[in-house]
Motif scaffolding. Structure first.
Motif, mmCIF file in Angstrom:
data_model
loop_
_atom_site.group_PDB
_atom_site.id
_atom_site.type_symbol
_atom_site.label_atom_id
_atom_site.label_comp_id
_atom_site.label_asym_id
_atom_site.label_seq_id
_atom_site.Cartn_x
_atom_site.Cartn_y
_atom_site.Cartn_z
ATOM 1 N N GLN A 208 0.837 -1.197 0.000
ATOM 2 C CA GLN A 208 0.000 0.000 0.000
ATOM 3 C C GLN A 208 0.873 1.249 0.000
ATOM 4 O O GLN A 208 2.053 1.199 0.371
ATOM 5 N N PRO A 209 0.320 2.382 -0.436
ATOM 6 C CA PRO A 209 1.109 3.624 -0.450
ATOM 7 C C PRO A 209 1.394 4.121 0.971
ATOM 8 O O PRO A 209 0.864 3.585 1.951
ATOM 9 N N MET A 210 2.202 5.157 1.073
ATOM 10 C CA MET A 210 2.523 5.770 2.365
ATOM 11 C C MET A 210 1.251 6.309 3.006
ATOM 12 O O MET A 210 0.407 6.919 2.342
ATOM 13 N N LEU A 211 1.131 6.098 4.294
ATOM 14 C CA LEU A 211 -0.018 6.585 5.049
ATOM 15 C C LEU A 211 0.459 7.249 6.333
ATOM 16 O O LEU A 211 1.555 6.975 6.822
ATOM 17 N N ASP A 212 -0.373 8.128 6.880
ATOM 18 C CA ASP A 212 -0.069 8.763 8.164
ATOM 19 C C ASP A 212 -0.789 8.020 9.285
ATOM 20 O O ASP A 212 -2.006 7.786 9.204
ATOM 21 N N LEU A 213 -0.032 7.654 10.317
ATOM 22 C CA LEU A 213 -0.617 7.055 11.513
ATOM 23 C C LEU A 213 -0.831 8.170 12.520
ATOM 24 O O LEU A 213 0.128 8.811 12.971
ATOM 25 N N ILE A 214 -2.075 8.431 12.886
ATOM 26 C CA ILE A 214 -2.412 9.492 13.823
ATOM 27 C C ILE A 214 -2.659 8.863 15.191
ATOM 28 O O ILE A 214 -3.556 8.029 15.342
ATOM 29 N N GLU B 172 -3.549 11.512 4.565
ATOM 30 C CA GLU B 172 -2.676 12.641 4.882
ATOM 31 C C GLU B 172 -3.165 13.341 6.150
ATOM 32 O O GLU B 172 -4.349 13.604 6.314
ATOM 33 N N GLU B 173 -2.238 13.602 7.041
ATOM 34 C CA GLU B 173 -2.560 14.270 8.302
ATOM 35 C C GLU B 173 -3.065 15.688 8.046
ATOM 36 O O GLU B 173 -2.592 16.386 7.153
ATOM 37 N N GLY B 174 -4.012 16.131 8.820
ATOM 38 C CA GLY B 174 -4.556 17.475 8.664
ATOM 39 C C GLY B 174 -5.482 17.807 9.811
ATOM 40 O O GLY B 174 -5.580 17.086 10.806
ATOM 41 N N THR B 175 -6.215 18.908 9.660
ATOM 42 C CA THR B 175 -7.120 19.349 10.724
ATOM 43 C C THR B 175 -8.195 18.308 11.009
ATOM 44 O O THR B 175 -8.498 18.001 12.167
ATOM 45 N N ALA B 176 -8.757 17.723 9.951
ATOM 46 C CA ALA B 176 -9.839 16.749 10.132
ATOM 47 C C ALA B 176 -9.358 15.530 10.913
ATOM 48 O O ALA B 176 -10.047 15.027 11.809
ATOM 49 N N SER B 177 -8.166 15.042 10.599
ATOM 50 C CA SER B 177 -7.648 13.867 11.305
ATOM 51 C C SER B 177 -7.350 14.198 12.764
ATOM 52 O O SER B 177 -7.564 13.374 13.666
ATOM 53 N N SER B 178 -6.846 15.405 13.021
ATOM 54 C CA SER B 178 -6.587 15.810 14.399
ATOM 55 C C SER B 178 -7.885 15.862 15.201
ATOM 56 O O SER B 178 -7.943 15.389 16.338
ATOM 57 N N PHE B 179 -8.918 16.428 14.591
ATOM 58 C CA PHE B 179 -10.214 16.498 15.265
ATOM 59 C C PHE B 179 -10.800 15.101 15.477
ATOM 60 O O PHE B 179 -11.436 14.838 16.499
ATOM 61 N N GLN B 180 -10.580 14.202 14.525
ATOM 62 C CA GLN B 180 -11.102 12.847 14.677
ATOM 63 C C GLN B 180 -10.455 12.158 15.878
ATOM 64 O O GLN B 180 -11.132 11.512 16.684
ATOM 65 N N GLY B 181 -9.121 12.296 15.997
ATOM 66 C CA GLY B 181 -8.433 11.703 17.135
ATOM 67 C C GLY B 181 -8.893 12.282 18.451
ATOM 68 O O GLY B 181 -9.068 11.563 19.448
ATOM 69 N N LEU B 182 -9.122 13.588 18.465
ATOM 70 C CA LEU B 182 -9.621 14.236 19.679
ATOM 71 C C LEU B 182 -11.024 13.763 20.021
ATOM 72 O O LEU B 182 -11.339 13.483 21.183
ATOM 73 N N SER C 50 -4.900 19.311 29.542
ATOM 74 C CA SER C 50 -4.149 20.023 28.507
ATOM 75 C C SER C 50 -3.903 19.098 27.331
ATOM 76 O O SER C 50 -4.006 17.874 27.440
ATOM 77 N N PHE C 51 -3.541 19.716 26.200
ATOM 78 C CA PHE C 51 -3.398 18.973 24.954
ATOM 79 C C PHE C 51 -2.211 19.527 24.188
ATOM 80 O O PHE C 51 -2.012 20.739 24.100
ATOM 81 N N TYR C 52 -1.380 18.617 23.638
ATOM 82 C CA TYR C 52 -0.202 19.052 22.892
ATOM 83 C C TYR C 52 -0.117 18.319 21.564
ATOM 84 O O TYR C 52 -0.303 17.102 21.498
ATOM 85 N N THR C 53 0.179 19.078 20.498
ATOM 86 C CA THR C 53 0.417 18.488 19.195
ATOM 87 C C THR C 53 1.510 19.260 18.494
ATOM 88 O O THR C 53 1.628 20.477 18.653
ATOM 89 N N ASP C 54 2.344 18.557 17.706
ATOM 90 C CA ASP C 54 3.397 19.226 16.922
ATOM 91 C C ASP C 54 2.812 19.908 15.697
ATOM 92 O O ASP C 54 3.496 20.635 15.006
ATOM 93 N N ARG C 55 1.561 19.640 15.408
ATOM 94 C CA ARG C 55 0.955 20.137 14.176
ATOM 95 C C ARG C 55 -0.040 21.255 14.470
ATOM 96 O O ARG C 55 -1.175 21.234 14.060
ATOM 97 N N GLY C 56 0.434 22.265 15.227
ATOM 98 C CA GLY C 56 -0.452 23.353 15.600
ATOM 99 C C GLY C 56 -1.024 24.109 14.404
ATOM 100 O O GLY C 56 -2.098 24.684 14.487
ATOM 101 N N SER C 57 -0.298 24.093 13.272
ATOM 102 C CA SER C 57 -0.769 24.841 12.106
ATOM 103 C C SER C 57 -2.066 24.306 11.564
ATOM 104 O O SER C 57 -2.786 24.983 10.844
ATOM 105 N N HIS C 58 -2.410 23.069 11.880
ATOM 106 C CA HIS C 58 -3.664 22.497 11.400
ATOM 107 C C HIS C 58 -4.876 23.233 11.976
ATOM 108 O O HIS C 58 -5.954 23.197 11.411
ATOM 109 N N PHE C 59 -4.666 23.883 13.118
ATOM 110 C CA PHE C 59 -5.802 24.504 13.798
ATOM 111 C C PHE C 59 -5.883 26.011 13.502
ATOM 112 O O PHE C 59 -6.734 26.687 14.041
#
Length: 203
Positions: free
Chosen positions: A147-153, A171-181, A193-202
């Motif tokens: 399978q192709p490359m995938l992002d594990l969230i 592909e990781e993004g705002t929608a995937s971050s919200f889904q995990g939350l 509290s909540f921490y993510t390296d991908r703050g730009s998604h929000f």
């Protein structure tokens, strides 16, 4: 023998690296380590009948070292060792290694030693209780064969490393971050509290 003891003392005091100590004695780092071990095990007796003190066939002549130092003093003073070494190889037919040149310049007092790096930052202590801090991060990899490359969230607890949510997405993004939350909040409630390296998604 006395020179070895002097260099060993400087190495023990942190003034020389093991490689620099070996260079000053005309030997490799590995050889210096062996002599140090022999000395620690048996004192000066452990160094008798060894090659220590014998002239190496690869030893650089003293005149050549002095010629190199004079070049630095009168033509390259103030240059860093890397650039000086490059010019020695290119313009003056010197073939010695960078570490040897640096060690000789240090020994002659022509180049200062770099400041030692500070102690590594201490590892951050984890939160004491579950639910105080959540981590979320994505890792891209070919997780599934063929399978192709995938992002594990992954969304996990800082205190216990418990996984609250984990799924693959194109592909990781705002929608995937919200889904995990969402999956985490539904199962566990609101964290402190909540921490993510991908703050730009929000943003």
């Amino acid at each position: 023998m006395q020179k070895f003891l002097d260099v060993l003392s400087r190495w023990e005091g942190g003034d020389l690296s093991m490689m620099e100590a070996g260079e000053l004695l005309g030997m490799s780092e590995r050889q210096f380590r062996r002599y140090r071990d022999r000395y620690e095990e048996a004192g000066e007796v452990g160094l008798l009948d060894r090659r220590l003190g014998k002239i190496s066939t690869r030893r650089v002549p003293a005149e050549a070292i002095e010629e190199m130092l004079e070049l630095y003093r009168h033509r390259y003073l103030g240059w860093n060792v890397k650039h000086f070494h490059e010019h020695l190889l290119r313009d003056h037919d010197f073939s010695w290694g960078y570490t040897f040149i640096k060690t000789q310049l240090h020994a002659a007092g022509l180049v200062g030693r770099a400041k030692r790096r500070g102690a590594h930052r201490r590892k951050r202590e984890r939160q004491p209780c579950e639910g105080m801090l959540l981590h979320q991060d994505g890792s891209r990899y070919a997780w599934l064969e063929g399978q192709p490359m995938l992002d594990l969230i992954v969304t996990m607890d800082d205190a216990t490393s418990t996984l609250y949510s984990a799924f693959l997405i194109e592909e990781e993004g705002t929608a995937s971050s919200f889904q995990g939350l969402l999956e985490t909040l539904v199962a566990k409630g609101l964290p402190s509290s909540f921490y993510t390296d991908r703050g730009s998604h929000f943003s």
